[in-house]
Design an enzyme around this catalytic site. Structure first.
Site, short mmCIF file in Angstrom:
data_model
loop_
_atom_site.label_atom_id
_atom_site.label_comp_id
_atom_site.label_asym_id
_atom_site.label_seq_id
_atom_site.Cartn_x
_atom_site.Cartn_y
_atom_site.Cartn_z
N HIS A 1 -16.43 51.60 30.45
CA HIS A 1 -17.20 50.99 29.36
C HIS A 1 -16.37 50.86 28.09
O HIS A 1 -16.78 50.20 27.14
CB HIS A 1 -18.46 51.83 29.11
N TYR B 1 -24.10 39.93 17.92
CA TYR B 1 -24.05 41.39 17.96
C TYR B 1 -23.20 41.91 16.81
O TYR B 1 -22.10 41.42 16.56
CB TYR B 1 -23.41 41.88 19.27
#
Length: 686
Positions: free
Chosen positions: A435, A468
């Site tokens: 991640h 974002y």
């Protein structure tokens, strides 16, 4: 001794987060089409919640395994609480849509009408469209002794039709799937007027054409949500890519976990449908038409700028403003002059991160590129840059996380494509999702090899980077690039004991590193030294960190948390968390960056990165946090924290397990919007 109730359940906390999204849809000060979009986002969020989280709860209920972080909640009680809260939220959403948003849309000249509201010309127009373009696509499926109950695909919109044979009097059930390939909002005429009828309403009106000779007794719309979680046993998998592709095929046929159905259905027919689908009563949600408001994105996309947020354009980072992005020497020289902190979407992702990789791909002095990919866009310029670099003979490594939920299929395609052009593609470490957001470039320069890197808090996705809120650094700092070189070697080969100078890396050093820093703040408070903790996160769930923050609060440490989503901690509880403050910011941009600030006896430490404080991030993922050392960058991170936690900024305040939206001060003056403040700040940067 902390009470068992100190932890708020994950699922219930998530539902509270989605309620905050619904608050934005209900807010009349939000531009109308943005309210419509928040309606769609609320529904999409709830779909994913049922496909993954509720599916997991139901699976665990069946096999009796524990699934809640709250030891005082029995699994069956939790499921009832989820059902109750979901029903309340969906009911509220329906009322907001019907009583507030639809009337406002009509005032603005946007109508969603029923067949009965069409005039004769409109009916002719729509009927011709039905005959020419809809009828040929439809496939009615009957249920009788020779036709079993059809498979209902997940998230498909369906018409259940009750038909009667006029000769025998026999009554049958039939299903008509509303084709997802067609636009659900049909214009009712050739003019440019924003007047629409729902596709399922058109189909329902023309059902007699699908069942000639039968009597249409009744019809209603329904939708099924299925378990979409993946279950791959990596220990038994010889080829992770092939195993994932096989599991993706199986996922299409996951068991049903929710039934959404039109209000007013005959109870006996509902019972029969639920029995066929094996759906428990608490997972049946009856709502007024229309069901499935995820398609409202189509309405929100209408070209009506006066009904949307004022257009915002990202600015090129001040450090790159004078740089010709086509000139690789200039670009890498700008990074050598000093580490660059990036704040998206206020600063352009394309002119910084994408340009970094595109320059690396075409620069003949670049020898190697190493890149992690968790999620990216469908037409990704980053993928194209990696392909260009490989075709030019550079050494290219792509660490692709093919298990990124709901992006698995796309990532498998990227993996295949990159492998075909000579990119070294790996899937990270066994049992761990990758991640971390990392990019490393090795360049041959007059003084020898020099490395450059990017570390971020968000995905390498130029499209979502426009919506974002994320942070990142571009750097040629030797300590940091050495750290990344070690980490990439660990991801592609074997280097389990690597040590790092500026990184904390999960699962080995991130958890103990942060715990040590909290312990130090506790000790500083006891010693009368400056202490304090400020975290900006998407989610706080991990039990060890929740308990450690309670301990810090009880030791007198000020703990301030800015959390967008799940929050398991209970702030402001006497004797437990008086020194903990929790705020949440939602709005135009999705708050996604993670910042960790420790007062550290006056020697403030700041870290940014990809990790939230959740068990999965800390234990089952490769995550990274990078220490920010430059004074100006520390001050900027503090500004982000100060704005988000300020009483002058509109936010949600948490006390115990309750969230309250605060948009005005005590004098009734409207509070500032954090996203507007930062947009204005960057607009004024020369």
């Amino acid at each position: 001794m902390l009470p068992a109730s100190r932890l708020i359940d994950r699922e219930l906390s998530w539902l509270s987060f989605n309620e905050r999204v619904l608050d934005l849809a209900a807010d009349p000060s939000t531009p109308l089409l943005e309210r419509v979009r928040f309606m769609a986002i609320f529904s999409s969020n709830l779909d994913e919640f049922y496909m993954v989280r509720v599916a997991s709860v139901l699976s665990n209920l069946e096999d009796g395994s524990p699934m809640t972080a709250s030891p005082d909640i029995e699994p069956s009680v939790l499921m009832k609480a989820i059902s109750h809260q979901t029903h309340e939220l969906v009911s509220r959403q329906s009322k907001i849509f019907k009583n507030e948003i639809l009337p406002e849309m009509k005032k603005a000249g946007i109508e969603i009408v029923d067949w009965q509201e069409l005039n004769s010309e409109e009916r002719k127009y729509v009927s011709k469209i039905f005959s020419d373009r809809i009828f040929p696509v439809l496939t009615p499926l009957a249920v009788d002794p020779s036709h079993p109950f059809p498979y209902i695909s997940g998230l498909s919109l369906n018409l259940a039709v009750i038909v009667k044979n006029p000769t025998t009097g026999a009554v049958f059930f039939a299903r008509v799937k509303v084709p997802p390939i067609l636009n659900r909002f049909m214009p009712v005429g050739p003019s440019k007027a924003q007047r629409f009828i729902l596709l399922e309403s058109v189909i329902a009106t023309h059902l007699q054409e699908l069942f000639p000779g039968m009597i249409i007794e009744d019809h209603y719309t329904f939708r099924v949500t299925r378990n979409q979680d993946l279950d791959i046993d990596e220990d038994d998998s010889e080829n992770l890519l092939i195993s994932l592709e096989q599991e993706l095929q199986r996922r299409r046929f996951g068991p049903p976990v929710r039934l959404e159905i039109e209000e007013g259905i005959d109870p006996a027919r509902l019972e029969s449908l639920a029995e066929h689908l094996q759906i428990a009563p608490e997972n049946i949600i009856s709502v007024p038409n229309p069901i499935d408001l995820t398609s409202l994105h189509k309405i929100a996309d209408l070209e009506l700028s006066e009904l949307k947020f004022v257009p915002f354009r990202s600015r090129t980072s001040k450090s790159l403003k004078q740089v010709d992005t086509e000139d690789s020497d200039m670009f890498f020289s700008a990074i050598r002059q000093g580490e660059i902190l990036l704040h998206h979407p206020y600063e352009s992702f394309t002119s910084s991160v994408v340009s970094f990789l595109e320059n690396a791909a075409r620069d003949p002095q670049v020898l190697a590129i190493k890149q992690t990919l968790y999620r990216t866009s469908g037409d990704s310029p980053i993928i194209e840059a990696l392909i260009e670099a490989a075709e030019a003979g550079k050494q290219v490594l792509a660490v692709i996380e093919i298990r990124a939920r709901f992006d698995e299929q796309a990532n498998v395609r990227w993996a295949r494509k990159l492998e075909s052009v000579g990119v070294n593609v790996v899937y990270g470490l066994m049992g761990l999702k990758t991640h971390a957001k990392l990019s490393l470039v090795v360049r041959d320069e007059p003084n020898g090899l020099r490395s450059y890197c990017h570390i971020g808090t968000g995905n390498y996705n130029p499209k979502t980077a426009r919506m974002y809120e994320d942070l990142g650094v571009l750097s040629s700092d030797e300590e940091l690039t050495d750290d990344l070189s070690k980490l990439f070697n660990q991801l592609s080969g074997f280097a389990p004991q690597s040590s790092y100078a500026r990184l904390l890396v999960a699962p080995r050093t991130l958890r103990p590193g942060l715990i040590d820093k909290i312990d130090q703040e506790i000790q500083n408070a006891k010693d009368g030294m400056p202490s304090g903790i400020q975290f900006k996160l998407n989610s706080l769930l991990d039990e060890e960190f929740v308990d450690k923050l309670y301990e810090a609060s009880q030791a007198g440490v000020s703990v301030e948390l800015l959390i967008r989503g799940i929050c398991a901690i209970r702030p402001g509880v006497a004797g437990m968390s008086e020194n903990i403050k929790v705020r949440s910011i939602l709005g135009r941009f999705l708050e996604h960056s993670r910042i960790f600030h420790f007062t550290n006896a006056g020697e403030d430490e700041y870290w940014i990165g990809s990790a939230d404080l959740m068990g999965r991030n800390l234990n089952r993922r490769v995550e990274s946090l990078v220490r920010i050392d430059k004074k100006a960058h520390k001050e900027y991170l503090q500004e982000i924290l100060d704005q988000g936690l300020s009483d002058d900024v509109s936010s949600w305040h948490m006390h115990d397990d309750k969230w309250t939206r605060v948009t005005q001060n005590q004098e009734g003056k409207k509070l500032k919007d954090m996203h507007a403040l930062f947009a204005k700040r960057f607009k004024n940067v020369k």
